[in-house]
Design a protein around this motif. Structure first.
Motif, PDB file in Angstrom:
ATOM      1  N   ASP A 282     -12.739   4.080  14.076  1.00  0.00           N
ATOM      2  CA  ASP A 282     -12.142   4.470  15.354  1.00  0.00           C
ATOM      3  C   ASP A 282     -11.778   5.943  15.383  1.00  0.00           C
ATOM      4  O   ASP A 282     -11.665   6.535  16.449  1.00  0.00           O
ATOM      5  N   MET A 283     -11.573   6.550  14.218  1.00  0.00           N
ATOM      6  CA  MET A 283     -11.237   7.969  14.139  1.00  0.00           C
ATOM      7  C   MET A 283     -12.456   8.818  13.820  1.00  0.00           C
ATOM      8  O   MET A 283     -12.343  10.015  13.612  1.00  0.00           O
ATOM      9  N   ASP A 284     -13.636   8.224  13.799  1.00  0.00           N
ATOM     10  CA  ASP A 284     -14.882   8.924  13.520  1.00  0.00           C
ATOM     11  C   ASP A 284     -14.875   9.626  12.168  1.00  0.00           C
ATOM     12  O   ASP A 284     -15.638  10.561  11.946  1.00  0.00           O
ATOM     13  N   GLY A 285     -14.014   9.196  11.269  1.00  0.00           N
ATOM     14  CA  GLY A 285     -14.007   9.767   9.938  1.00  0.00           C
ATOM     15  C   GLY A 285     -13.375  11.140   9.830  1.00  0.00           C
ATOM     16  O   GLY A 285     -13.434  11.758   8.763  1.00  0.00           O
ATOM     17  N   PHE A 286     -12.769  11.669  10.882  1.00  0.00           N
ATOM     18  CA  PHE A 286     -12.175  13.000  10.820  1.00  0.00           C
ATOM     19  C   PHE A 286     -10.855  12.957  10.067  1.00  0.00           C
ATOM     20  O   PHE A 286      -9.993  12.119  10.328  1.00  0.00           O
ATOM     21  N   ASP A 287     -10.689  13.886   9.130  1.00  0.00           N
ATOM     22  CA  ASP A 287      -9.458  14.042   8.362  1.00  0.00           C
ATOM     23  C   ASP A 287      -9.045  15.504   8.387  1.00  0.00           C
ATOM     24  O   ASP A 287      -9.877  16.414   8.596  1.00  0.00           O
ATOM     25  N   GLU A 288      -7.757  15.741   8.149  1.00  0.00           N
ATOM     26  CA  GLU A 288      -7.262  17.107   8.125  1.00  0.00           C
ATOM     27  C   GLU A 288      -7.883  17.888   6.967  1.00  0.00           C
ATOM     28  O   GLU A 288      -8.124  17.351   5.888  1.00  0.00           O
ATOM     29  N   ASP A 354      -5.352  29.920  12.914  1.00  0.00           N
ATOM     30  CA  ASP A 354      -4.174  29.087  13.140  1.00  0.00           C
ATOM     31  C   ASP A 354      -4.379  28.174  14.352  1.00  0.00           C
ATOM     32  O   ASP A 354      -3.768  28.371  15.397  1.00  0.00           O
ATOM     33  N   PRO A 355      -5.268  27.164  14.256  1.00  0.00           N
ATOM     34  CA  PRO A 355      -5.438  26.225  15.364  1.00  0.00           C
ATOM     35  C   PRO A 355      -4.297  25.216  15.398  1.00  0.00           C
ATOM     36  O   PRO A 355      -3.561  25.045  14.417  1.00  0.00           O
ATOM     37  N   GLU A 356      -4.183  24.524  16.518  1.00  0.00           N
ATOM     38  CA  GLU A 356      -3.168  23.477  16.608  1.00  0.00           C
ATOM     39  C   GLU A 356      -3.533  22.294  15.712  1.00  0.00           C
ATOM     40  O   GLU A 356      -2.665  21.714  15.053  1.00  0.00           O
ATOM     41  N   GLU A 357      -4.815  21.927  15.693  1.00  0.00           N
ATOM     42  CA  GLU A 357      -5.319  20.886  14.794  1.00  0.00           C
ATOM     43  C   GLU A 357      -6.700  21.313  14.302  1.00  0.00           C
ATOM     44  O   GLU A 357      -7.462  21.945  15.044  1.00  0.00           O
ATOM     45  N   PHE A 358      -7.016  20.945  13.078  1.00  0.00           N
ATOM     46  CA  PHE A 358      -8.320  21.302  12.505  1.00  0.00           C
ATOM     47  C   PHE A 358      -8.721  20.203  11.527  1.00  0.00           C
ATOM     48  O   PHE A 358      -8.047  19.975  10.518  1.00  0.00           O
ATOM     49  N   ASP A 359      -9.830  19.505  11.856  1.00  0.00           N
ATOM     50  CA  ASP A 359     -10.267  18.352  11.062  1.00  0.00           C
ATOM     51  C   ASP A 359     -11.737  18.505  10.679  1.00  0.00           C
ATOM     52  O   ASP A 359     -12.487  19.278  11.285  1.00  0.00           O
ATOM     53  N   ARG A 360     -12.145  17.709   9.667  1.00  0.00           N
ATOM     54  CA  ARG A 360     -13.537  17.688   9.215  1.00  0.00           C
ATOM     55  C   ARG A 360     -13.935  16.241   8.987  1.00  0.00           C
ATOM     56  O   ARG A 360     -13.153  15.419   8.510  1.00  0.00           O
ATOM     57  N   PRO A 362     -17.082  13.471   7.344  1.00  0.00           N
ATOM     58  CA  PRO A 362     -17.926  13.477   6.130  1.00  0.00           C
ATOM     59  C   PRO A 362     -19.262  14.182   6.309  1.00  0.00           C
ATOM     60  O   PRO A 362     -19.926  14.489   5.309  1.00  0.00           O
ATOM     61  N   PHE A 363     -19.691  14.442   7.547  1.00  0.00           N
ATOM     62  CA  PHE A 363     -20.979  15.099   7.782  1.00  0.00           C
ATOM     63  C   PHE A 363     -20.858  16.617   7.829  1.00  0.00           C
ATOM     64  O   PHE A 363     -21.841  17.304   8.098  1.00  0.00           O
ATOM     65  N   GLY A 364     -19.643  17.155   7.629  1.00  0.00           N
ATOM     66  CA  GLY A 364     -19.461  18.597   7.682  1.00  0.00           C
ATOM     67  C   GLY A 364     -19.270  19.136   9.075  1.00  0.00           C
ATOM     68  O   GLY A 364     -19.463  20.337   9.307  1.00  0.00           O
ATOM     69  N   THR A 365     -18.897  18.274  10.016  1.00  0.00           N
ATOM     70  CA  THR A 365     -18.592  18.706  11.380  1.00  0.00           C
ATOM     71  C   THR A 365     -17.103  19.025  11.472  1.00  0.00           C
ATOM     72  O   THR A 365     -16.264  18.218  11.060  1.00  0.00           O
ATOM     73  N   PHE A 366     -16.770  20.185  12.012  1.00  0.00           N
ATOM     74  CA  PHE A 366     -15.387  20.637  12.095  1.00  0.00           C
ATOM     75  C   PHE A 366     -14.909  20.570  13.548  1.00  0.00           C
ATOM     76  O   PHE A 366     -15.543  21.141  14.446  1.00  0.00           O
ATOM     77  N   ARG A 367     -13.798  19.894  13.733  1.00  0.00           N
ATOM     78  CA  ARG A 367     -13.224  19.708  15.061  1.00  0.00           C
ATOM     79  C   ARG A 367     -11.861  20.401  15.115  1.00  0.00           C
ATOM     80  O   ARG A 367     -11.045  20.249  14.221  1.00  0.00           O
ATOM     81  N   LEU A 368     -11.640  21.179  16.183  1.00  0.00           N
ATOM     82  CA  LEU A 368     -10.362  21.855  16.297  1.00  0.00           C
ATOM     83  C   LEU A 368      -9.777  21.656  17.684  1.00  0.00           C
ATOM     84  O   LEU A 368     -10.497  21.467  18.671  1.00  0.00           O
ATOM     85  N   LYS A 369      -8.461  21.665  17.717  1.00  0.00           N
ATOM     86  CA  LYS A 369      -7.718  21.737  18.964  1.00  0.00           C
ATOM     87  C   LYS A 369      -7.101  23.127  19.001  1.00  0.00           C
ATOM     88  O   LYS A 369      -6.148  23.411  18.277  1.00  0.00           O
ATOM     89  N   PRO A 370      -7.633  24.033  19.821  1.00  0.00           N
ATOM     90  CA  PRO A 370      -7.219  25.442  19.721  1.00  0.00           C
ATOM     91  C   PRO A 370      -5.802  25.659  20.227  1.00  0.00           C
ATOM     92  O   PRO A 370      -5.313  24.951  21.102  1.00  0.00           O
TER      93      PRO A 370
END
Length: 727
Positions: A282-288, A354-360, A362-370
């Motif tokens: 449900d979280m698509d595998g994203f972790d801090e 310094d993003p508000e949130e920054f996750d990765r 397992p596929f090496g995709t980086f997601r941020l909440k700026p």
């Protein structure tokens, strides 16, 4: 006709609540409604209205510049419109505190002013159009409220309906009672239609924005799935606008920057699923992302590195001084949404970010909440690093078993079957992929030779094209899929065809692969050395696993001439647009550095404060009151009499005294309500004598006037009660 008392104030408070600008809304409401509580007025003429209009235009331009500098582009106009109550407050101030209740159309149109001057010069007829600006201000306030960020609240439409009904009742007067039910039904029906229309538009917006897009873009903010353009027909277009910039600092710049990786191909689309065991689907595998304090600045706990490469035995190797590095800079969406950050496939760490949130994932995709409108990060990278996990085996779910043929297994065995996601080929593509791989001899040769044969095959027998024609004359009996037609018939397509074909052919040859979307750093600014990533540089390729080196690497098998077909599509004023974008982004990055925001605010507000102080000084000197005029001669005094105490009860019967009307003629309108007009006339005569006869010092006249006023107040109170009983 002006809006009724308190309606503008209520509308401004409503605007403040819907746009989350409570303080400006309260300030504007107090300023506008303050005209009913004070008798201070100014004799504003047409020139004052014209100057107020020019000041509002200046506020509009300043708001537009600030919004554009803050990073908003597509939504800039709607954001500026939400500030209309503040932008138009100078005009409403002149209207509320002036002697005239209307203004002319010539205030807002130079053409009308010139036409009027021409008519006066030559004696031609000219009709002056006058209107109350208060109604215009009310409509602008309600429009700004509708564009607010909280307009989706359940209370929005009921409050809007109440304000609208209030205005309609005030405008129609007693005629409202004659059509009350019909008007009420119309207002309620409009509110229901508006609410339904908004819900429909929101659903349409979500549906459209979840449809997949072409080269290098992504359809889901969580990178859950990406619909490729393999099934689309026609010419693929990308914007020449700069999306990201790579500013060199040390060492070379990377050639490919990944936005997202995907491991499952099914029904012409790639998805990032079949996650490792232990991850939450449900979280698509994203972790801090892990972080460490800068080893060279341990005293500053805020100076941190974000470690891009996972599972490092010693994270400090990812922040070494000798690693190549560059600054990645580009505009990000609203801080309410997530965005995917383009990074090299060999990213090591990020610094000064310094993003508000920054996750990765397992596929090496980086997601941020700026946290800022422009993302700015120092990126350290090296071929020795890899931000994704090695290939893994996953337990196939029932959803996955519909995609892949696991053979004649029993139902219980199928529940326990495991798959290697990076080696899976959909059954619909298996036959043609196996045939092409066999023809090229990809099965029993080393990895380098497999790649070399694929590269020669694509360069010699295929061509890149922006026009997708795989659906033209598609025959299911001859071609099982569109990808099969590309490999065996058309042999022409865009990068998504080449990346998908290379990934599946290498999987057939036993090499784990993933599909990657991102950008190619193909344009280098000769003056600054910066790499400019535009929409036309969006690209797709694959990542292959080297089992001997235990490492992922980028593999791009699209014919190299694709850039020559994409790059020439530039707008006429592209250089000017690029310059403005670079200046805006650099200014925003400079603004967000410590201490700079204060100087920028002072620089912008100082001229405005000085100008407003100058205007306030002139207004203070030119003020006047409705119930007293300034003495014509310096040193003269104005005598107030007991008759002024009659003004307040008279307003309850007669309404507000018109601007500029003397007290005595206005009070004579009370005569029909009195049993005899003689006491009123006698009181007016005494008032006139006490005010304007400088030699009169008779205290008995003052006492007599006070007695007459008390009697008139009692008689007015009785007359007002009789009027209420009659109505």
């Amino acid at each position: 006709m002006s809006p009724p008392r308190f309606l503008l104030g209520a509308a401004l408070l409503f605007w403040g609540a819907m746009t989350e600008r409570v303080v400006p809304g309260l300030a504007c409401a107090m300023l506008v409604e303050g005209a009913h509580w004070t008798r201070v007025r100014w004799n504003f003429g047409e020139r004052a209205f014209l100057n107020a209009w020019r000041l509002s235009v200046l506020f509009l331009l300043m708001a537009m510049v600030l919004v554009l500098l803050n990073g908003a582009r597509l939504s800039a106009m709607s954001i500026v419109f939400t500030w209309l109550p503040v932008i138009l407050i100078p005009l409403q101030f002149v209207q509320s505190y002036g002697m005239s209740r209307t203004t002319t159309l010539a205030t807002f149109s130079m053409m009308v002013r010139r036409r009027r001057e021409h008519a006066l010069k030559y004696g031609l007829p000219f009709r002056e159009i006058r209107f109350g600006f208060g109604n215009v201000y009310l409509c602008a306030t309600l429009l700004a409220s509708c564009l607010g960020s909280r307009a989706e609240m359940p209370a929005f439409y009921p409050l809007l309906v109440i304000l609208g009904a209030w205005g309609l009742m005030a405008a129609s007067g007693r005629a409202w009672k004659q059509v009350g039910l019909a008007s009420l039904f119309a207002v309620l029906l409009s509110a229901l239609l508006g609410a339904g229309g908004e819900m429909g538009l929101m659903k349409l917006y979500r549906m459209v924005t979840t449809i997949g897009t072409s080269d290098g873009s992504y359809s889901s903010e969580y990178a859950r799935e990406r619909q490729t353009s393999i099934g689309s027909l026609g010419r693929l277009k990308q914007s020449p606008e700069i999306v990201w910039r790579l500013i060199p600092e040390q060492g070379p710049l990377p050639r490919l920057l990944r936005i997202a990786s995907y491991n499952t191909y099914y029904d012409q689309g790639w998805q990032a699923d079949l996650l490792p065991s232990g991850t939450d689907p449900d979280m698509d595998g994203f972790d801090e992302v892990a972080e460490i304090t800068n080893p060279d600045n341990l005293e500053d706990l805020e100076d941190k590195f974000l470690i891009a490469a996972p599972n490092l035995p010693e994270p400090k190797v990812a922040v070494a001084r000798d690693l190549p590095r560059f600054r990645l800079r580009g505009a990000t969406p609203s801080s309410r949404n997530f965005s995917l950050l383009p990074l090299p496939g060999n990213a090591a760490s990020l610094h000064q970010f310094d993003p508000e949130e920054f996750d990765r994932n397992p596929f090496g995709t980086f997601r941020l909440k700026p946290s800022q409108p422009v993302a700015d990060a120092r990126v350290l990278w090296h071929p020795d690093f890899s931000p994704e996990l090695p290939p893994w085996k996953s337990l196939a779910s029932s959803y996955d078993r519909r995609r892949f043929d696991h053979g004649p297994l029993s139902p219980d065995a199928k529940k326990r079957v495991t798959v290697e996601p990076e080696l899976q080929i959909p059954p619909s593509e298996a036959a043609v992929i196996k045939r092409v791989a066999t023809e090229l001899g990809l099965h029993d040769v080393p990895l380098e030779e497999k790649i070399a044969r694929l590269r020669r095959h694509f360069v010699a027998n295929f061509q890149y094209t922006r026009y997708n024609r795989t659906r033209e004359d598609f025959d299911p009996a001859k071609h099982s899929t569109l990808l099969g037609k590309f490999l065996t018939d058309t042999r022409a397509g865009h990068c998504e065809f080449f990346a998908t074909s290379a990934a599946l052919l290498l999987r057939e040859a036993g090499v784990p692969t993933r599909y990657v979307s991102g950008f190619m750093a193909a344009e280098i600014d000769p003056k600054t050395g910066q790499a400019l990533l535009r929409g036309i540089h969006a690209h797709a390729w694959c990542r292959a696993w080297d089992a001997e080196l235990n490492h992922w690497f980028d593999l791009d098998l699209t014919p190299p001439d694709w850039l020559g077909l994409e790059t020439p599509r530039m707008a006429r004023f592209q250089e000017l647009t690029d310059w403005f974008q670079r200046v805006r982004e650099d200014l925003l990055v400079w603004r967000d550095q410590p201490g700079h925001m204060m100087w920028l605010t002072l620089g912008l507000l100082a001229p405005l404060v000085i100008g407003m102080a100058y205007i306030g000084r002139n207004l203070w000197r030119s003020r006047s009151r409705l119930d007293a005029e300034k003495a014509r001669r310096r040193g003269a005094t104005v005598v107030a009499t007991a008759l002024t105490a009659l003004e307040r009860p008279a307003r309850k019967v007669l309404g507000e005294r018109p601007p500029g009307m003397p007290l005595a003629p206005w009070l004579r309108r009370l005569a029909p309500l009195l049993a005899s007009p003689d006491p009123l006339e006698k009181a007016l005569a005494l008032h006139h004598r006490l005010r304007f006869d400088a030699g009169n010092t008779d205290s008995g006249s003052d006492a007599e006037l006070q007695k007459l006023v008390e009697g008139l107040k009692r008689e007015l109170g009785a007359a007002k009660g009789a009027l209420r009983t009659t109505s």
